[in-house]
Design a protein around this motif. Structure first.
Motif, short mmCIF file in Angstrom:
data_model
loop_
_atom_site.label_atom_id
_atom_site.label_comp_id
_atom_site.label_asym_id
_atom_site.label_seq_id
_atom_site.Cartn_x
_atom_site.Cartn_y
_atom_site.Cartn_z
N ALA A 18 0.87 -1.19 0.00
CA ALA A 18 0.00 0.00 0.00
C ALA A 18 0.89 1.22 0.00
CB ALA A 18 -0.92 -0.01 1.21
N LEU A 40 1.27 3.42 -8.33
CA LEU A 40 0.43 2.23 -8.46
C LEU A 40 1.15 1.11 -9.20
CD1 LEU A 40 -2.95 3.94 -9.46
CD2 LEU A 40 -2.43 2.84 -7.27
N GLY A 43 2.82 -1.34 -6.85
CA GLY A 43 2.01 -1.83 -5.74
C GLY A 43 1.58 -3.27 -5.88
N GLN A 47 -3.52 -2.75 -7.51
CA GLN A 47 -2.98 -1.43 -7.81
C GLN A 47 -2.34 -1.40 -9.20
OE1 GLN A 47 -0.55 -1.15 -4.26
NE2 GLN A 47 -1.92 0.37 -3.35
N ARG A 48 -1.63 -2.46 -9.53
CA ARG A 48 -1.02 -2.53 -10.86
C ARG A 48 -2.08 -2.62 -11.95
NH1 ARG A 48 2.40 -6.16 -8.08
NH2 ARG A 48 1.58 -7.93 -9.26
N HIS A 51 -3.56 0.78 -12.40
CA HIS A 51 -2.60 1.62 -13.12
C HIS A 51 -2.64 1.31 -14.62
CE1 HIS A 51 1.48 2.69 -14.65
NE2 HIS A 51 1.29 3.75 -13.88
N VAL A 75 -8.09 2.13 -3.61
CA VAL A 75 -7.02 1.32 -4.18
C VAL A 75 -5.67 2.00 -3.97
CG1 VAL A 75 -7.08 2.32 -6.51
CG2 VAL A 75 -6.37 -0.06 -6.21
N ALA A 76 -5.67 3.33 -3.84
CA ALA A 76 -4.43 4.08 -3.66
C ALA A 76 -3.72 3.70 -2.37
CB ALA A 76 -4.71 5.57 -3.67
N GLY A 78 -4.44 0.64 -0.69
CA GLY A 78 -4.57 -0.80 -0.45
C GLY A 78 -5.78 -1.19 0.36
#
Length: 232
Positions: A18, A40, A43, A47-48, A51, A75-76, A78
């Motif tokens: 996170a 991201l 992460g 997150q990926r 992104h 999501v930023a 976690g």
């Protein structure tokens, strides 16, 4: 290695992958910068995935039409779960005109008030993952909006209280289906509307405050060993 990212706590206490962008890493102090997306890519899998979707043309297309823009989704930090939206905020002097333009581009939107439009769309990213997107358009500066302020506070609280707090919030998010604000307010015993109650912590010095999970219960202890500030 990015120079403007920081992890929550240490390797032992950090929320898994996170990561969030912050000028704190430079030693200058300050708050997270949710206008950025590069963190991201470093992460966790979701997150990926977020992104990859945003960088597949979504972000650039919207950014070219907004005065200012930010991602303020959980999501930023976690704290998202399957089905979570990618929440975006956009500053634009004429939300109605931008709203109409985006509806012509495939978004579904409606006017929430004279100066606020909310638009939605579900997009599939390059990895095949579908993400619901929600875009909030307003002429107000984005750093004054609740979405930015809430996410900044949640990031600060996760960093301050550490891994156990992160896990407790995540359990409430997933098991009790609570929003991030509601989960945090429940753990910190903040009464009332969680969207407003959370903002009462903006002026609170967290340094002397500790949080501990109560053993064998779903409750918690929120303690200040010096003097408990009024946060209700």
């Amino acid at each position: 290695m990015l120079t403007d990212c920081c992890h929550l706590g240490t390797d032992k206490t950090a929320a898994p992958a996170a990561v969030f962008p912050s000028v704190l890493a430079s030693g200058a102090g300050g708050s997270p910068n949710w206008r950025r997306l590069d963190y991201l890519a470093h992460g966790n899998p979701r997150q990926r995935s977020a992104h990859a979707l945003l960088m597949s043309g979504v972000w650039d297309t919207l950014q070219s039409q907004c005065q200012d823009m930010a991602l303020v989704s959980t999501v930023a930090i976690g704290l998202d779960k399957p089905g979570s939206d990618l929440d975006l905020i956009c500053q634009h002097p004429d939300p109605a005109s931008l709203g109409a333009r985006l509806c012509a581009q495939g978004w579904q939107g409606s006017e929430q008030s004279k100066e606020v439009w909310v638009l939605e769309q579900t997009r599939r990213g390059p990895d095949g993952q579908e993400w619901p997107l929600e875009l909030y358009v307003t002429p107000s500066p984005i750093e004054t909006l609740h979405g930015w302020r809430h996410l900044s506070l949640m990031a600060t609280l996760l960093e301050h209280f550490g891994h156990d707090f992160y896990q407790a919030v995540l359990r409430l998010r997933r098991d009790a289906n609570l929003k991030g604000e509601a989960a945090i307010c429940q753990l910190l015993d903040l009464p009332g509307d969680p969207y407003l109650a959370l903002l009462t912590l903006e002026e609170v010095d967290l340094a002397p405050i500790v949080w501990q999970a109560a053993p064998l219960t779903h409750h918690s202890r929120f303690e200040n060993t010096l003097s408990m500030p009024r946060i209700s």
